[in-house]
Design an enzyme around this catalytic site. Structure first.
Site, PDB file in Angstrom:
ATOM      1  N   HIS A   1     -25.966 -45.559 -59.151  1.00  0.00           N
ATOM      2  CA  HIS A   1     -26.239 -44.838 -57.907  1.00  0.00           C
ATOM      3  C   HIS A   1     -24.930 -44.742 -57.130  1.00  0.00           C
ATOM      4  O   HIS A   1     -24.050 -45.599 -57.248  1.00  0.00           O
ATOM      5  CB  HIS A   1     -27.289 -45.632 -57.117  1.00  0.00           C
ATOM      6  CG  HIS A   1     -27.842 -44.955 -55.914  1.00  0.00           C
ATOM      7  ND1 HIS A   1     -27.152 -44.861 -54.724  1.00  0.00           N
ATOM      8  CD2 HIS A   1     -29.041 -44.347 -55.704  1.00  0.00           C
ATOM      9  CE1 HIS A   1     -27.909 -44.235 -53.828  1.00  0.00           C
ATOM     10  NE2 HIS A   1     -29.050 -43.905 -54.402  1.00  0.00           N
TER      11      HIS A   1
ATOM     12  N   GLN B   1     -33.913 -51.016 -58.071  1.00  0.00           N
ATOM     13  CA  GLN B   1     -34.948 -50.411 -58.901  1.00  0.00           C
ATOM     14  C   GLN B   1     -35.687 -51.421 -59.776  1.00  0.00           C
ATOM     15  O   GLN B   1     -36.779 -51.139 -60.260  1.00  0.00           O
ATOM     16  CB  GLN B   1     -34.331 -49.324 -59.796  1.00  0.00           C
ATOM     17  CG  GLN B   1     -33.773 -48.138 -59.040  1.00  0.00           C
ATOM     18  CD  GLN B   1     -34.854 -47.341 -58.319  1.00  0.00           C
ATOM     19  OE1 GLN B   1     -35.996 -47.263 -58.752  1.00  0.00           O
ATOM     20  NE2 GLN B   1     -34.484 -46.742 -57.197  1.00  0.00           N
TER      21      GLN B   1
END
Length: 404
Positions: free
Chosen positions: A121, A201
């Site tokens: 990310h 996540q």
């Protein structure tokens, strides 16, 4: 077995309609929905004992302090940290990563190397680029293959005595790949490097034991763990947190202040300047309680059942192209339909009450690797159902026929 019908009653938002259709919420990787148990905790805080913490002798301040520090203790136990003071409250994973990146200015210099995986990310890329710009360190990338799996042979080749830090997500937000951090961490330690793992996540899906992993830093965000936005945590080994300089200055993070010199508070307060998100910390703890009441193992089993069902169902759609084909992954399907732009598909799905994420998912290098502008991402939670997946597949086919 999970009682999904009962679980769904805990989430008021799942009862609403979008564009006249019952909501199907498949954007859980961006943010999870919040159960009424957590919502009630937030209302209770502001209704009964809203006060600043650590500073007051009155009853409300003491109650708020006890609840806030109780939230920290719950997070410590959830991730099995050795000490509660190894849990630093932050505004979220991005803040946590920046805290460490800022502190590592003192520990890296020109020619030193920081390794980052190819599927990060942006929050786990940009802070390290900024650190390299400040210090002259070099950022190197651990490559991945066409299945969205890290090439571990190349990782081993990249490691050297110049490596000071390895940063990697536990699970890719764009692909759902579960990275082999159980291998990555000890290999980094063999060359003397520290390891930061982005757990934003993974923490809603996998049982994480930071002591067993022997990870130096681990991050998480409450809003992906069925808690509120604006609150997260950084786990750091005690020895590292003692070495890192404070990230911000102000109240709460001090032991003593004079105009000549300031000394800093003990952990964890050294990194928690100013009035914190008190309600957020308490609600984060309530979200942990909720997850524990269901059980991560049961959640993991059910979500994998949803993933398998959805993968088989969607594979029947003409022109389907999946991205992220790792054998080990969480309940995320990232895909495109040949000839259809992801944004157009997302817009039509919204008209049918189905919420998915489209675009590069703040992982633009992943999209560049596959030479695509973005993907459609469906991410599932334990409150989702196979019936919703059936609706999703039907809506995709209907939209495909409109767009191709």
């Amino acid at each position: 077995m999970l009682d999904i019908a009962t679980i769904r009653k805990d989430f008021p938002i799942l009862n609403r309609k979008v564009n006249g259709n019952p909501l199907v919420y498949f954007d859980n990787a961006a943010t999870s929905q919040t159960p009424k148990q957590v919502i009630d905790t937030i209302v209770d805080y502001y209704s009964r004992y809203n006060a600043n913490i650590h500073r007051g002798v009155h009853a409300l301040a003491q109650e708020a302090t006890e609840a806030y520090e109780g939230g920290r203790k719950k997070i410590q136990q959830f991730f099995n940290a050795a000490h509660a003071h190894e849990i630093i409250f932050t505004s979220g994973t991005t803040h946590s990563i920046n805290l460490v990146a800022n502190g590592f200015t003192a520990f890296v210099g020109k020619g030193d190397e920081i390794l980052v995986s190819a599927m990060e990310h942006h929050s786990n890329i940009v802070p390290w680029q900024m650190l390299c710009e400040r210090t002259g360190a070099v950022l190197k990338v651990i490559p991945m293959d066409q299945d969205g799996v890290l090439v571990m042979e190349e990782y081993e080749n990249l490691l050297s005595d110049k490596t000071k830090l390895v940063v990697c997500n536990h699970v890719s937000n764009a692909l759902g790949t579960i990275n082999p951090i159980e291998e990555i961490i000890p290999m980094a330690h063999e060359v003397g490097a520290a390891v930061l793992v982005d757990g934003a996540q993974s923490s809603p899906h996998l049982k994480v034991d930071v002591q067993r992993l022997d990870v130096d830093f681990y991050t998480a965000s409450a809003h992906k763990l069925y808690g509120p936005t604006g609150i997260g945590m950084l786990y750091g080994k005690q020895e590292w947190l003692k070495k890192l300089p404070p990230y911000q200055g102000g109240g709460e993070m001090i032991a003593e202040v004079t105009f000549a010199k300031t000394t800093y508070a003990d952990l964890p307060y050294k990194f928690e300047a100013g009035t914190p998100n008190i309600c957020g910390g308490i609600a984060f703890g309530a979200a942990i309680d909720y997850l524990n009441s269901i059980g991560l193992e049961a959640i993991d089993r059910y979500e994998h059942e949803l993933l398998a069902y959805a993968t088989e169902k969607l594979s029947r759609i003409e022109g389907m192209q999946f991205y992220g084909k790792a054998k080990q992954k969480t309940a995320v399907i990232s895909f495109n339909i040949r000839g259809v732009h992801p944004y157009d598909m997302g817009t039509l799905l919204d008209k049918m009450g189905i919420a998915v994420r489209t675009g590069h998912h703040c992982a633009q290098p992943v999209m560049d690797f596959f030479q695509i502008p973005g993907t459609i991402r469906a991410s599932f939670s334990f409150y989702n159902t196979k019936e919703e997946i059936d609706r999703f597949a039907e809506a995709l086919e209907r939209a495909r026929q409109m767009l191709v």
